[in-house]
Design an enzyme around this catalytic site. Structure first.
Site, PDB file in Angstrom:
ATOM      1  N   ARG A   1     -20.470  18.531   9.095  1.00  0.00           N
ATOM      2  CA  ARG A   1     -20.788  19.381  10.164  1.00  0.00           C
ATOM      3  C   ARG A   1     -22.053  20.292   9.590  1.00  0.00           C
ATOM      4  NH1 ARG A   1     -15.811  19.372  13.145  1.00  0.00           N
ATOM      5  NH2 ARG A   1     -15.895  20.925  15.051  1.00  0.00           N
TER       6      ARG A   1
ATOM      7  N   ARG B   1      -5.354  24.233  23.257  1.00  0.00           N
ATOM      8  CA  ARG B   1      -6.002  24.500  21.855  1.00  0.00           C
ATOM      9  C   ARG B   1      -6.935  25.808  21.796  1.00  0.00           C
ATOM     10  NH1 ARG B   1     -10.153  19.917  19.852  1.00  0.00           N
ATOM     11  NH2 ARG B   1     -11.158  21.873  18.736  1.00  0.00           N
TER      12      ARG B   1
ATOM     13  N   ARG C   1     -10.095  21.240  28.848  1.00  0.00           N
ATOM     14  CA  ARG C   1      -9.300  21.107  27.805  1.00  0.00           C
ATOM     15  C   ARG C   1      -8.130  22.166  27.304  1.00  0.00           C
ATOM     16  NH1 ARG C   1     -12.186  18.593  22.570  1.00  0.00           N
ATOM     17  NH2 ARG C   1     -12.821  20.637  22.155  1.00  0.00           N
TER      18      ARG C   1
ATOM     19  N   LYS D   1     -16.397  13.143  21.809  1.00  0.00           N
ATOM     20  CA  LYS D   1     -16.386  12.227  20.441  1.00  0.00           C
ATOM     21  C   LYS D   1     -14.947  11.725  20.194  1.00  0.00           C
ATOM     22  CE  LYS D   1     -17.511  15.552  17.402  1.00  0.00           C
ATOM     23  NZ  LYS D   1     -17.561  16.568  18.223  1.00  0.00           N
TER      24      LYS D   1
HETATM   25  P1  AMP Z   1     -12.779  19.542  16.015  1.00  0.00           P
HETATM   26  O1  AMP Z   1     -11.542  19.107  16.249  1.00  0.00           O
HETATM   27  O2  AMP Z   1     -13.573  18.444  15.351  1.00  0.00           O
HETATM   28  O3  AMP Z   1     -13.703  20.390  16.920  1.00  0.00           O
HETATM   29  O4  AMP Z   1     -12.677  20.624  14.623  1.00  0.00           O
HETATM   30  C1  AMP Z   1     -11.662  21.883  14.942  1.00  0.00           C
HETATM   31  C2  AMP Z   1     -12.032  22.984  13.710  1.00  0.00           C
HETATM   32  O5  AMP Z   1     -11.663  22.508  12.626  1.00  0.00           O
HETATM   33  C3  AMP Z   1     -13.306  23.188  13.770  1.00  0.00           C
HETATM   34  O6  AMP Z   1     -13.854  24.188  14.683  1.00  0.00           O
HETATM   35  C4  AMP Z   1     -13.407  23.701  12.342  1.00  0.00           C
HETATM   36  O7  AMP Z   1     -12.619  24.899  12.235  1.00  0.00           O
HETATM   37  C5  AMP Z   1     -12.456  22.774  11.625  1.00  0.00           C
HETATM   38  N1  AMP Z   1     -13.169  21.659  11.093  1.00  0.00           N
HETATM   39  C6  AMP Z   1     -13.337  20.506  11.507  1.00  0.00           C
HETATM   40  N2  AMP Z   1     -13.927  19.505  10.795  1.00  0.00           N
HETATM   41  C7  AMP Z   1     -14.765  20.496  10.048  1.00  0.00           C
HETATM   42  C8  AMP Z   1     -15.668  20.103   8.934  1.00  0.00           C
HETATM   43  N3  AMP Z   1     -16.148  19.098   8.869  1.00  0.00           N
HETATM   44  N4  AMP Z   1     -15.970  21.354   8.362  1.00  0.00           N
HETATM   45  C9  AMP Z   1     -15.497  22.677   8.324  1.00  0.00           C
HETATM   46  N5  AMP Z   1     -14.568  22.951   9.256  1.00  0.00           N
HETATM   47  C10 AMP Z   1     -14.088  21.958  10.126  1.00  0.00           C
END
Ligand code: AMP
Length: 193
Positions: free
Chosen positions: A88, A133, A127, A13
């Protein structure tokens, strides 16, 4: 164009959004990036978010709604946006619908990037080695995929029922996947014209 890029962690994404934002001239709004910026800035929110994110868990819907409302109200999001990482779960999808209805800017389309789990795990390993990360370590990736299957995947059905979902094969060269996404966007625009 108001669009959600949807898919499992590691489905591409963020990579695709970075290409599309230049082409479409609209911002890429990644809730994960917004939270990582808070962690870097050592804000109160960042401190709270770090432990939850490192464990591969989701932050509360209330906190996320505050973040997303704030970001969508900024002037650069007026002409449209690419959302990545939100919604999410079903509660977030309903909350987003409400926020966008309030400002008279409903979503145009939700693009779901489909990538098999084995490929996701491989991508997250790469990654992890490149970006370090903490939540890309293999154990946490498994946890994130389980949360995706349990809480996030049903969101696709939510949008399918509203006629907004386009499913795109996310496997292959970056440019090929971008071309598939653009074709799906064109379809969505043609269908709503
Ligand atoms: P991502 O970079 O989108 O994979 O997000 C990394 C982390 O941020 C996720 O594993 C969650 O811990 C937190 N996070 C990001 N977006 C959300 C969301 N919409 N709801 C809850 N936690 C989120």
């Amino acid at each position: 164009m108001r669009l959600v890029l949807f898919g499992a962690p590691g489905s591409g994404k963020g990579t695709q959004a970075a290409v599309l934002k230049a082409d479409l001239g609209i911002p890429h709004i990644s809730t994960g990036d917004l939270l990582r910026a808070e962690i870097k800035a050592e804000s109160e929110l960042g401190k709270k978010a770090k432990a939850i994110m490192d464990a591969g868990q989701l932050l509360s819907d209330d906190i996320m709604l505050g973040i997303i409302e704030d970001r969508l109200s900024q002037p650069d999001a007026k002409p449209g946006f690419i959302l990545d990482g939100y919604p999410r779960n079903l509660a977030q999808a309903a909350a987003l619908d409400e926020v966008l209805a309030r400002i008279g800017q409903p979503l145009d389309v939700v693009i779901k990037l489909e990538v098999p789990n084995e490929a996701i795990v491989d991508r997250c390993v790469v990654r992890f080695e490149k970006e370090h990360r903490p939540d890309d370590n293999p154990e946490t990736v498994k946890k994130r995929l389980a949360i995706y299957a349990d809480q996030t995947a049903p969101v696709a059905e939510f949008y399918a029922k509203r006629g907004k979902l386009k499913v795109v094969d996310g496997v292959g060269e970056l440019a090929d996947v971008t071309a598939r996404i653009k074709a799906a966007l064109n379809d969505a625009v043609a269908a709503s014209a």
